[in-house]
Design an enzyme around this catalytic site. Sequence first.
Site, mmCIF file in Angstrom:
data_model
loop_
_atom_site.group_PDB
_atom_site.id
_atom_site.type_symbol
_atom_site.label_atom_id
_atom_site.label_comp_id
_atom_site.label_asym_id
_atom_site.label_seq_id
_atom_site.Cartn_x
_atom_site.Cartn_y
_atom_site.Cartn_z
ATOM 1 N N ASP A 66 42.738 26.189 38.060
ATOM 2 C CA ASP A 66 42.411 27.570 37.714
ATOM 3 C C ASP A 66 42.477 27.669 36.183
ATOM 4 O O ASP A 66 43.554 27.653 35.604
ATOM 5 C CB ASP A 66 43.428 28.508 38.380
ATOM 6 C CG ASP A 66 43.189 29.980 38.054
ATOM 7 O OD1 ASP A 66 42.301 30.279 37.225
ATOM 8 O OD2 ASP A 66 43.902 30.826 38.638
ATOM 9 N N LYS A 112 38.288 36.850 31.305
ATOM 10 C CA LYS A 112 39.342 36.539 30.352
ATOM 11 C C LYS A 112 38.729 35.961 29.070
ATOM 12 O O LYS A 112 38.900 36.504 27.998
ATOM 13 C CB LYS A 112 40.355 35.554 30.948
ATOM 14 C CG LYS A 112 40.913 35.966 32.309
ATOM 15 C CD LYS A 112 41.922 37.114 32.205
ATOM 16 C CE LYS A 112 42.236 37.778 33.533
ATOM 17 N NZ LYS A 112 42.708 36.910 34.601
ATOM 18 N N TRP A 146 49.611 33.691 39.511
ATOM 19 C CA TRP A 146 48.319 33.236 40.052
ATOM 20 C C TRP A 146 48.476 31.976 40.872
ATOM 21 O O TRP A 146 47.823 31.820 41.914
ATOM 22 C CB TRP A 146 47.300 33.061 38.923
ATOM 23 C CG TRP A 146 47.106 34.343 38.160
ATOM 24 C CD1 TRP A 146 47.447 34.594 36.865
ATOM 25 C CD2 TRP A 146 46.565 35.577 38.665
ATOM 26 N NE1 TRP A 146 47.146 35.897 36.535
ATOM 27 C CE2 TRP A 146 46.608 36.520 37.611
ATOM 28 C CE3 TRP A 146 46.046 35.980 39.904
ATOM 29 C CZ2 TRP A 146 46.145 37.831 37.757
ATOM 30 C CZ3 TRP A 146 45.590 37.292 40.046
ATOM 31 C CH2 TRP A 146 45.645 38.199 38.986
#
Length: 351
Positions: A168, A192, A101
Amino acid sequence: MKVYNFSAGPAILPQSVMQQAGEAAIDYNGIGLSILEISHRSPEFVAVMDEAVSLVKELLKLPDNYEVLFLSGGASSQFFMTAMNLLGDNDKAYYVNTGTWSKKAIKEAMAFGQVTVLASSEDKKFSYIPKGYDIPDDGKYLHITSNNTVAGTQYREFPATTMPIVCDMSSDIFSREIDVSKFGIIYAGAQKNMGPAGTTLVIVNKDLLGKIDRKIPTMLDYRTHIEKGSMFNTPPVFPIYVSMLTMRWLKDNGGIAAMEKRNAEKAKLLYDEIDRNPFFRGLTAKEDRSLMNVTFETTNPNDYDTFLKAATEANCSGIKGHRSVGGFRASIYNAMPIEGVQALVDVMKSM
Ligand SMILES: *Cc1c(COP(=O)(O)O)cnc(C)c1O
C-alpha cells in the site's frame, strides 16, 4: 491570499494542475466540450488514459510484465482485492501491522486465506517500523504499508524477502525511487500524492494472476481490467485526467529522482526545527520518520491551541493531527513547495 495546504488527504496538488483541470472542466483542449461530459471511449479520453498509463510506466521504470490500472473503490478496496486475487483458501500470506491502514488490510485478507501477522508496532502506538523479525518464504506474498499516513512512519528499506511484496503506497507513491521488481502489487489511492479522490492506481505483476481456483466477481478480477485497459466500465474520468496532469508535472519537474531530493530537503527543514525547538517534540522513532507526513506535538499539551492559532494565522492549513494520534501532522507531499514548509517552520520558530 496563498494558503499552504498540509492536509493528509485529499491533499495539495500543483497549482498549475489545478488551473488546467479547471479549464478542462469548462472546455477541454478547445473542443467546445468539458472533459466531464465526453465519452470515456472518445479519442480525447482514450488519449488521456494512454498517457496516464505510459507516464506511470516511465516514471517508475516498470518492467514489461507489470500492468497499470486505474480503478475505483479507493485503496480500501485493494485491501480485499489483493487477497481475493492472489490468495487461495489454503494459501499463506504474511502481513506487517504498522498502523490504521495495515490493520484494515489484515482484517480484509483474513476472509480469503491463511493470514499471519509477522510483526506489529501497535505496542508503541505505531510510532516505529518493526525490524529484525524472521520472514518465512512459504507465503504467496508479504503485505506492507510503505508510508503510514496516520502515525507518520515510513519504511526506509523494504523487507528482504523472496516473496513478492504487496504494498500500500497510497501516501508515498512517486515520492522516491523504488525497484518495482520487488513488488507483486503496488496500490495507491490517488488523493494523497497523485491526484483528486476517486481513482486508485494499481500496478500488478500479471504473472501472479490466475493461480487460484476461487470464482472472482468480474469487476473485482484484475484480469478484467487488464484486458479492458481499465475501461471495462466507465472509469473515474476526471480523477484519472487530473492524476495524469500531476504526473506530467512530475516529469516536467525532473521526475522522481528530483522529487525525492526535494522531499528530503523539505522533511529535513521541518524535522530539524522539531528537534531544535524545545516547544515541540516528534512522535515517531527518528530512523523511521515519514518524509510525507510529519507528526509532532507541543511539549506542553496546553500549548496546542496557541500553536494551532498561530499556524492558521500564518495561512498554514490542515495541520491538526489524526484523531487517533492527536498533536499535529504536516503532510508535505510532492506538490508542497519548500516555501510552504518554511512558512510553517517560521511559525514554529516564533513559539
Ligand atoms: C488514505 C489511505 C488509505 C485509504 O484510502 P481510500 O482511497 O480512502 O480507501 C489506505 N492506505 C493508506 C496508506 C492511506 O493513506
